[in-house]
Scaffold this motif. Structure first.
Motif, mmCIF file in Angstrom:
data_model
loop_
_atom_site.group_PDB
_atom_site.id
_atom_site.type_symbol
_atom_site.label_atom_id
_atom_site.label_comp_id
_atom_site.label_asym_id
_atom_site.label_seq_id
_atom_site.Cartn_x
_atom_site.Cartn_y
_atom_site.Cartn_z
ATOM 1 N N ALA A 30 38.995 -33.350 -10.322
ATOM 2 C CA ALA A 30 38.392 -33.589 -12.074
ATOM 3 C C ALA A 30 36.312 -33.853 -12.158
ATOM 4 O O ALA A 30 36.169 -33.821 -12.791
ATOM 5 C CB ALA A 30 39.431 -33.952 -12.919
ATOM 6 N N ALA A 34 33.864 -34.786 -14.752
ATOM 7 C CA ALA A 34 33.962 -35.627 -15.141
ATOM 8 C C ALA A 34 33.051 -36.626 -14.900
ATOM 9 O O ALA A 34 33.553 -36.929 -13.574
ATOM 10 C CB ALA A 34 34.851 -35.606 -16.462
ATOM 11 N N THR A 35 32.565 -37.625 -15.573
ATOM 12 C CA THR A 35 33.516 -39.165 -15.082
ATOM 13 C C THR A 35 34.143 -39.819 -14.871
ATOM 14 O O THR A 35 34.999 -39.779 -16.181
ATOM 15 C CB THR A 35 31.967 -40.115 -15.917
ATOM 16 N N VAL A 36 34.563 -40.584 -13.681
ATOM 17 C CA VAL A 36 35.689 -41.341 -13.110
ATOM 18 C C VAL A 36 35.181 -42.489 -13.307
ATOM 19 O O VAL A 36 34.355 -42.798 -12.351
ATOM 20 C CB VAL A 36 36.367 -40.316 -12.122
ATOM 21 N N THR A 40 39.725 -46.383 -14.715
ATOM 22 C CA THR A 40 41.227 -45.231 -14.379
ATOM 23 C C THR A 40 41.587 -44.939 -12.698
ATOM 24 O O THR A 40 42.695 -44.702 -13.539
ATOM 25 C CB THR A 40 40.100 -44.181 -14.752
ATOM 26 N N ASN A 107 44.781 -41.331 -20.915
ATOM 27 C CA ASN A 107 44.191 -41.517 -22.207
ATOM 28 C C ASN A 107 45.429 -40.724 -22.940
ATOM 29 O O ASN A 107 46.601 -40.393 -22.720
ATOM 30 C CB ASN A 107 43.082 -39.613 -22.005
ATOM 31 N N CYS A 110 47.776 -38.177 -21.046
ATOM 32 C CA CYS A 110 48.473 -38.116 -20.321
ATOM 33 C C CYS A 110 49.782 -38.929 -21.227
ATOM 34 O O CYS A 110 50.691 -38.621 -20.497
ATOM 35 C CB CYS A 110 47.944 -39.085 -19.045
ATOM 36 N N TRP A 150 44.545 -34.959 -12.171
ATOM 37 C CA TRP A 150 43.757 -33.778 -13.054
ATOM 38 C C TRP A 150 43.203 -34.842 -14.076
ATOM 39 O O TRP A 150 41.878 -34.776 -14.717
ATOM 40 C CB TRP A 150 43.613 -32.566 -12.584
ATOM 41 N N LEU A 151 44.046 -34.504 -15.218
ATOM 42 C CA LEU A 151 43.990 -34.735 -16.720
ATOM 43 C C LEU A 151 43.920 -36.084 -17.013
ATOM 44 O O LEU A 151 43.246 -36.375 -17.610
ATOM 45 C CB LEU A 151 45.422 -34.500 -17.024
ATOM 46 N N ALA A 153 41.390 -38.015 -15.014
ATOM 47 C CA ALA A 153 40.945 -38.215 -14.839
ATOM 48 C C ALA A 153 39.840 -36.926 -16.168
ATOM 49 O O ALA A 153 38.264 -37.180 -15.690
ATOM 50 C CB ALA A 153 40.106 -37.990 -13.384
ATOM 51 N N GLY A 154 39.744 -36.878 -16.979
ATOM 52 C CA GLY A 154 39.189 -36.193 -17.857
ATOM 53 C C GLY A 154 38.977 -33.825 -17.449
ATOM 54 O O GLY A 154 38.479 -33.950 -18.444
ATOM 55 N N ARG A 156 39.454 -30.803 -17.493
ATOM 56 C CA ARG A 156 40.200 -29.775 -18.203
ATOM 57 C C ARG A 156 40.381 -28.374 -17.684
ATOM 58 O O ARG A 156 39.010 -27.713 -17.472
ATOM 59 C CB ARG A 156 39.733 -29.580 -19.606
#
Length: 284
Positions: A30, A34-36, A40, A107, A110, A150-151, A153-154, A156
């Motif tokens: 992910a 996306a930025t992790v 996180t 988030n 989750c 996956w979810l 860490a953003g 989709r």
């Protein structure tokens, strides 16, 4: 320290290496979109430890009577009195709360799905009383890990978490079929259900091997969906060799190496995660 050791043994904390690498793998994939942050990643680790501890504690709690009757499991913490049922209930409640809290820090998605995840991982412990496909439900419980990562860490959309989910579900279900073969006679005598109880050892071994083939196929398919290069393919080949060796240790007329085969799985997830990190962040 003795109590800490008892609690760690109660939930087989060392077995976290089965699901945790795949949760992190889902997060790493992910992170390509996306930025992790390290925060996180930290909450993902807390959530995974909480969920797995709650699931294993619940399993030990609801199976305490059965475990006490089975010579192989009679020395687990609840049957031998090293822990009380009250302690076990409190442990499960705290671990569940920790998981839900960690999910809330990741988030809203989750957090909203955290009760669903707990229901899935708890159901496995009851499945042997109702369905032949107990080992498949354990695979489903473990398949939650990469999707959750996956979810968290953003991530989709995309095929990546679902391919990983099928891979880990088939992998875990496959080795649990092997593990369940050693309790075949006990399970039959006590009205418990499983793939070995329904199909016998020989057919169950074939099912286990087919599931591990599915694992390798899904890991290879991931290389197409998220181009990962030759290093990744070499890593999947190494995983395939390890699974083939694991399967070679267990034969229909010789289950003496089941424990050894089971322990090999601890290295599979670690190896896969290391290879994925190298494939994603190596200098090639």
């Amino acid at each position: 320290m003795n109590r800490l050791h008892t609690y760690a043994s109660f939930v087989r904390f060392s077995h976290s290496v089965f699901a945790l690498p795949f949760a992190l793998a889902g997060a790493l994939l992910a992170a390509e979109h996306a930025t992790v942050t390290w925060t996180t990643v930290g909450w993902i680790l807390v959530a995974m430890v909480g969920a797995r501890s709650a699931a294993m504690g619940f399993n030990r709690l609801v199976d305490a009577r059965i475990d006490g009757l089975n010579p192989r499991t009679a020395m687990r913490e609840l049957p031998r009195g090293a822990m009380t049922s009250r302690e076990a209930v409190l442990f499960v409640a705290v671990a569940s709360a920790l998981f839900v809290f960690a999910a809330s820090r990741l988030n809203p998605i989750c957090f909203a799905l955290s009760p669903v995840a707990l229901a899935i991982v708890f159901w496995y412990s009851l499945a042997k009383r109702y369905t032949t496909w107990t080992q498949v439900f354990l695979g489903l419980a473990m398949a939650v890990a990469p999707v959750g990562g996956w979810l968290a860490a953003g991530g989709r959309g995309g095929w990546e978490p679902w391919l990983l989910a099928v891979a880990i579900g088939a992998w875990v279900g496959g080795f649990d079929v092997l593990y369940a073969c050693q309790d075949l006679e006990f399970d039959r005598a006590h009205g418990l259900r499983s793939i070995p109880v329904r199909f016998g050892v020989a057919t169950s071994l074939a099912i286990s091997r087919a599931m591990h083939v599915i694992t390798v196929v899904c890991l290879l398919a991931l290389a197409v969906v998220a181009p990962l290069g030759p290093i990744y393919l070499a890593g999947v080949a190494a995983v395939a060799v390890m699974l083939a060796y694991e399967q070679s240790l267990v034969q229909a007329d010789d289950l003496s190496q089941v424990r050894r085969a089971f322990d090999l799985n601890g290295y599979v997830g670690i190896l896969y995660l290391l290879v994925l990190v190298i494939a994603l962040y190596g200098p090639w």
